[in-house]
Design an enzyme around this catalytic site. Structure first.
Site, PDB file in Angstrom:
ATOM      1  N   CYS A 128     -29.138  36.939  16.765  1.00 51.78           N
ATOM      2  CA  CYS A 128     -28.148  36.804  17.824  1.00 51.78           C
ATOM      3  C   CYS A 128     -28.603  37.328  19.177  1.00 51.78           C
ATOM      4  O   CYS A 128     -28.400  36.690  20.207  1.00 51.78           O
ATOM      5  CB  CYS A 128     -26.853  37.463  17.392  1.00 51.78           C
ATOM      6  SG  CYS A 128     -27.047  39.196  16.986  1.00 51.78           S
ATOM      7  N   HIS A 188     -23.159  42.058  16.630  1.00 51.65           N
ATOM      8  CA  HIS A 188     -23.450  40.705  17.081  1.00 51.65           C
ATOM      9  C   HIS A 188     -23.523  40.710  18.599  1.00 51.65           C
ATOM     10  O   HIS A 188     -23.019  41.602  19.266  1.00 51.65           O
ATOM     11  CB  HIS A 188     -22.333  39.766  16.582  1.00 51.65           C
ATOM     12  CG  HIS A 188     -22.655  38.330  16.742  1.00 51.65           C
ATOM     13  ND1 HIS A 188     -23.795  37.766  16.238  1.00 51.65           N
ATOM     14  CD2 HIS A 188     -21.978  37.302  17.354  1.00 51.65           C
ATOM     15  CE1 HIS A 188     -23.807  36.468  16.517  1.00 51.65           C
ATOM     16  NE2 HIS A 188     -22.713  36.170  17.207  1.00 51.65           N
ATOM     17  N   ASP A 222     -21.151  30.993  21.512  1.00 46.80           N
ATOM     18  CA  ASP A 222     -22.053  31.735  20.646  1.00 46.80           C
ATOM     19  C   ASP A 222     -23.240  30.857  20.258  1.00 46.80           C
ATOM     20  O   ASP A 222     -23.109  29.982  19.392  1.00 46.80           O
ATOM     21  CB  ASP A 222     -21.301  32.183  19.387  1.00 46.80           C
ATOM     22  CG  ASP A 222     -22.156  33.107  18.543  1.00 46.80           C
ATOM     23  OD1 ASP A 222     -23.319  33.344  18.915  1.00 46.80           O
ATOM     24  OD2 ASP A 222     -21.633  33.596  17.514  1.00 46.80           O
TER      25      ASP A 222
END
Lengths: 660, 305
Positions: free
Chosen positions: A407, A451, A467
């Site tokens: 991430c 994250h 995302d």
């Protein structure tokens, strides 16, 4: 029991056992030499008991004390502060052993033991620690019984049973105090131990940091929703935003804290939930966008994060209302936009060139973002916790060469490209998802759920979250880290014993979830039972109640309880009706306060004679009182308590004033 | 000496050195119209005490040496045929004295012992059908030697119970013994003692003793003591009502001797060892000699107030 008697064998044995049990939970934060100190002191005390060794002289004791002070200073770097103080306390608890001469010393040691048990809660207030602390407390009580040197105390099981039943008898009082005792704010701020050991998000991020967090199964926070929880893919728990990039690390601008609160408009449905977060040693809280909370001294900062005035050092419970569909800052200040476009002056030329290309191709930020996401989805990007190392131009290296990362890589690269293309954007750090505990009806979010994602800004529509990781590894978002890493087997590879690794074993998993549920309830209802929540609960029982009324009720109730206890103990209805004898009993109590106690078989006259020897200055008054008492009680003179009272007053006046 | 009793005590103490407490108890016993058992080794001053008391109080004194061949008649007296009158004439035995010293009472056979003890209890003797009163006051001091047990008949409990007190004189203190060694022979001092009292005055004093007030609170204490001996496990048996009467009577006499007209718990405590010591036995040792430890327990544990 005279306090000057020597410590009996059984009492000493109990004391030693109690010491081990008291010190045991402290071991993780004690230096190793403490163990040696205990062994040495215990052996010494035993030798003293066996008359093979002497009590230490004053010089030896002084030396021992200085050595301990030195040891604490060397191993903790200071003599003040929570940890050093605890080490000192434990050391004192140990050293006291060698100068344990009389029962009085043993009593001091036992009290010190109780105190040491309590300090353990500063380090661990979990349910296991609390349950464990009952054990040393029981044994300390047993030591207290063992000091009595009765035939009873010679039977260890009976002693232990009595100690346990004493503890049990204290339970109702404990519960009562727990429920009703008002929690006072701390009188002074205690520097709590262990700041450095807390894992969690930091205020700057290099990809490696998140990878580090992904290895930790530690709990970050738990959430229980008021209604049905939203789907997992919407659970983006914001902690903070990172908007400054130096070519390697993302960090947050200090200015955020001073910026005016953000403008936003609530839209759509709201979500109500309660969060209990573990100590993070940071000031930000975790919540879904856009959050409002009832917690005092907490505000919404310019980047939509909730921040407290002080770092979270203890488990913290707060209620949040979130508006996931809110419109966030449709008009942003130029200053803020400038910050959201900041890039290092040079570096990553390929990415910049690509960004310029994209910009020329797509006029609207939305389109550009879509194209970027498409790029991530269609090009052979790989989600892994073990990415190859990147060179000096880390964004270039990631986007065009290695194409594998997690991430933080994706979010960082995307923000970089967006900024290079002129779209204000920033990295959001927080947690994603969590594990649903169906039994307890709550969500637990662990450190490996950490994250990073992206939000970009466009005029009129404000900030939008996207995302990029979702494009590459949708299972990370929809199922969790373990599934995303399926083939790689890097999930929690450093913690082979973590139960989380064995989620596929059903009964083990259920056990783990139940245990977690128990812990959650402990935190919610025991540790979290203070302040607002206490008032809430009491309100539920008694209706609206003020802190003052509560205090009054508590004082009143306490007075009633004490009164009843006093009645039960002193039994005034059994008090003699004989006024004459009552005066003598007062006389007895008066002299007892001055150290002259009447033996049961001692008559008034012999008692008085003995008292006269102890208190020669009051001899006349004492003799006069007793003579009057004798004549009235035995000599057939009519009882005249008034006269006795007068004479008693004379005795009292002649005695020096004593407290109590 | 304003008080004749104090004068008596003082006079006896001049002869029997360093035994004030025992002399006082003996006097108490006499005032309470009880009899005294002295247990001690030979030569401790038992006879001297008896003699001195008899002299000072103006009483007639007789001594009976008990031996295994002593017959009841030797104590009580016998009728002898008188040729001149042609009748049996009663020759009173040594018991017909106001103060009788029965030396080594445990050497005589139970038959002879009981002759004495009956006389003590009844205050009269019946010989050959005729009842003859004993003199008044009548005071027996019996002695026995606890050390030598060979050829003796220990007094059974029932007979021990008839003695109001049991005393032990004990060795004199060093200072007292030094004075004894440096001074004149005690026996020579005895005849020089002047009688201070006589029958009538002694009887009058004895009659005053029951007038001493024993308040309700005090009687309660006596009852508590007696109750403790009957209920506590360490006592082989409890005190009899005769013992509680004896205790109260002795406490009255003690208070009277102290010049008080009411009894206080300390009076009871002062006479308690002498009055109940020979009446108590430990459960662990029912055939034992006495209840010294039990008495100490009573003094210590039974609430005095």
């Amino acid at each position: 029991m005279s306090a000057a008697q020597p410590v009996p064998r059984i009492g000493l044995t109990w004391l030693l056992v109690a010491q081990v049990l008291v010190i045991l939970p402290h071991l993780p934060h004690l230096p190793l030499w403490i163990v040696g100190l205990w062994l040495g002191c215990a052996a010494w005390r035993l030798q003293i008991f066996l008359m093979r060794a002497e009590f230490p002289s004053a010089w030896v004791k002084l030396g021992l004390m200085l050595a301990v002070l030195g040891g604490v200073f060397l191993s903790r770097g200071s003599l003040v502060g929570m940890e050093a103080a605890t080490v000192l306390l434990v050391a004192a608890f140990i050293i006291k052993l060698v100068e344990l001469r009389t029962k009085r010393d043993a009593l001091v040691l036992i009290l010190l033991g109780f105190f040491t048990v309590v300090t353990g809660y500063l380090f661990d207030d979990g349910i296991l620690a609390a349950l464990y602390s009952l054990l040393p407390v029981t044994v300390l009580l047993a030591a207290l019984i063992g000091l009595q040197q009765s035939t009873f105390a010679a039977r260890p099981w009976a002693t232990l049973r009595l100690a346990a039943s004493l503890l049990l008898q204290a339970l109702p009082l404990m519960v009562l105090l727990f429920v009703f005792f008002p929690r006072m704010g701390p009188l002074w701020a205690l520097p709590l131990p262990g700041d450095k050991s807390i894992t969690g998000l930091a205020d700057s991020m290099a990809p490696a940091d998140i990878a580090e967090l992904s290895r930790s199964p530690e709990l970050a926070f738990r959430v229980s929703f008021d209604g049905t929880p939203p789907p997992r893919s919407q659970l983006y728990w914001r902690a903070l935003t990172l908007d400054r990039f130096d070519g390697r690390r993302w960090s947050q601008a200090e200015i955020v804290a001073f910026a005016p609160p953000p403008r936003w408009q609530a839209r759509g449905r709201s979500l109500d939930y309660e969060v209990i977060m573990q100590p993070s040693a940071q000031r930000w809280l975790f919540a879904l966008d856009v959050a409002t909370t009832d917690l005092p001294d907490t505000r919404l900062l310019g980047d939509f994060r909730l921040q407290r005035a002080r770092p979270v050092q203890r488990p913290l419970r707060y209620r949040v209302t979130s508006w996931p569909e809110a419109l966030r800052e449709p008009q942003a200040s130029p200053l803020l936009l400038r910050r959201a476009l900041q890039l290092p002056a040079q570096g990553d030329p390929r990415s910049r060139a690509w960004a310029a290309e994209l910009r020329a191709q797509y006029g609207q930020p939305d389109e550009l973002v879509r194209a970027l996401l498409k790029h991530f989805r269609e090009q052979p990007f790989r989600y892994t916790l073990r990415p190859p190392t990147l060179g000096a131009d880390s964004i270039d290296g990631f986007l065009f060469d290695t194409r594998s990362g997690f991430c933080a890589h994706y979010a960082g690269a995307m923000v970089f490209v967006l900024r290079a293309a002129g779209v204000p954007a920033r990295v959001v750090a927080g947690y994603q998802g969590g594990e649903w505990n169906a039994g307890g009806g709550y969500l637990q979010v662990r450190q490996f759920d950490a994250h990073a994602w992206v939000e970009y800004w466009q005029p009129e529509r404000g900030w939008t979250s996207v995302d990029p990781t979702f494009q590459v590894a949708p299972e990370r978002i929809e199922l969790g880290l373990e599934e995303a890493l399926g083939e790689e087997r890097s999930f929690l590879e450093d913690s082979p014993l973590s139960l989380l690794r064995y989620r596929q074993i059903d009964w083990l998993n259920r056990l783990r979830l139940s245990w977690d549920e128990l812990n959650y309830d402990w935190q919610r209802w025991v540790l979290g039972y203070q302040g607002e929540r206490q008032l809430e609960v009491l309100e539920g029982w008694f209706g609206r109640i003020h802190g003052r009324d509560l205090a009054l009720a508590l004082v009143g109730g306490g007075a009633l309880l004490l009164g009843a206890l006093a009645l039960w103990l002193f039994k005034p209805w059994r008090r003699t009706r004989d006024g004459c004898l009552r005066q003598f009993q007062r006389f007895e109590r008066l002299l007892a306060r001055h150290g002259v106690h009447r033996a049961p078989g001692e008559g008034a006259r012999s008692f008085a004679e003995r008292a006269c020897e102890v208190l020669p200055d009051q001899a006349d008054a004492i003799r006069a009182f007793v003579a009057a008492y004798e004549v009235q009680r035995y000599g057939g003179q009519p009882a005249a308590p008034g006269e006795l009272r007068r004479r008693l007053r004379r005795v009292r006046r002649s005695l020096p004033w004593l407290l109590g | 000496m304003s008080n004749p009793l104090d004068a008596c005590l003082h006079a006896v103490n001049q002869v029997l050195l360093g035994k004030e407490a025992q002399v006082r108890l003996a006097m108490t016993c006499l005032l309470a119209r009880g009899h005294l058992l002295i247990e001690d080794l030979p030569g401790m001053g038992k006879t001297t005490l008896g003699h001195a008391l008899a002299r000072v109080l103006g009483l007639s004194f007789q001594r009976i040496q008990f031996t295994s061949d002593l017959l009841p008649g030797d104590i009580l007296g016998t009728s002898v045929f008188d040729k001149e009158s042609g009748q049996f004439v009663f020759h009173p035995g040594p018991i017909f004295a106001e103060l009788v010293l029965a030396d080594e009472i445990n050497r005589a056979t139970p038959k002879s012992q009981s002759a004495l003890l009956e006389a003590m209890e009844e205050g009269q003797v019946t010989i050959e059908g005729a009842t003859r009163p004993l003199p008044k006051p009548f005071f027996v001091i019996a002695t026995q030697n606890p050390a030598s047990q060979g050829g003796t008949f220990a007094l059974p409990e029932s007979q021990l119970d008839r003695f109001l007190m049991r005393l032990s004189l004990g060795y004199p203190a060093k200072a007292a013994e030094k004075a004894l060694l440096l001074g004149e022979a005690r026996r020579e001092l005895l005849p020089r003692l002047e009688p201070i009292l006589d029958h009538e005055r002694l009887a009058a004093l004895q009659a005053q003793v029951p007038q001493v007030r024993a308040s309700d609170a005090l009687v309660e204490y006596v009852l508590r003591l007696v109750e403790a001996t009957r209920s506590q496990p360490q006592f082989a048996w409890g005190l009899s009502p005769r013992a509680s009467l004896a205790l109260l009577a002795a406490a009255r006499a003690w208070a009277f001797l102290a010049g008080r007209d009411y009894v206080i718990p300390e009076d009871v405590q002062a006479v308690l060892p002498a009055v109940v010591g020979h009446r108590l036995r430990e459960r662990a040792d029912p055939a034992g000699h006495g209840g010294g430890a039990l008495v100490q327990w009573l003094l210590r544990e039974v609430p005095a107030l």
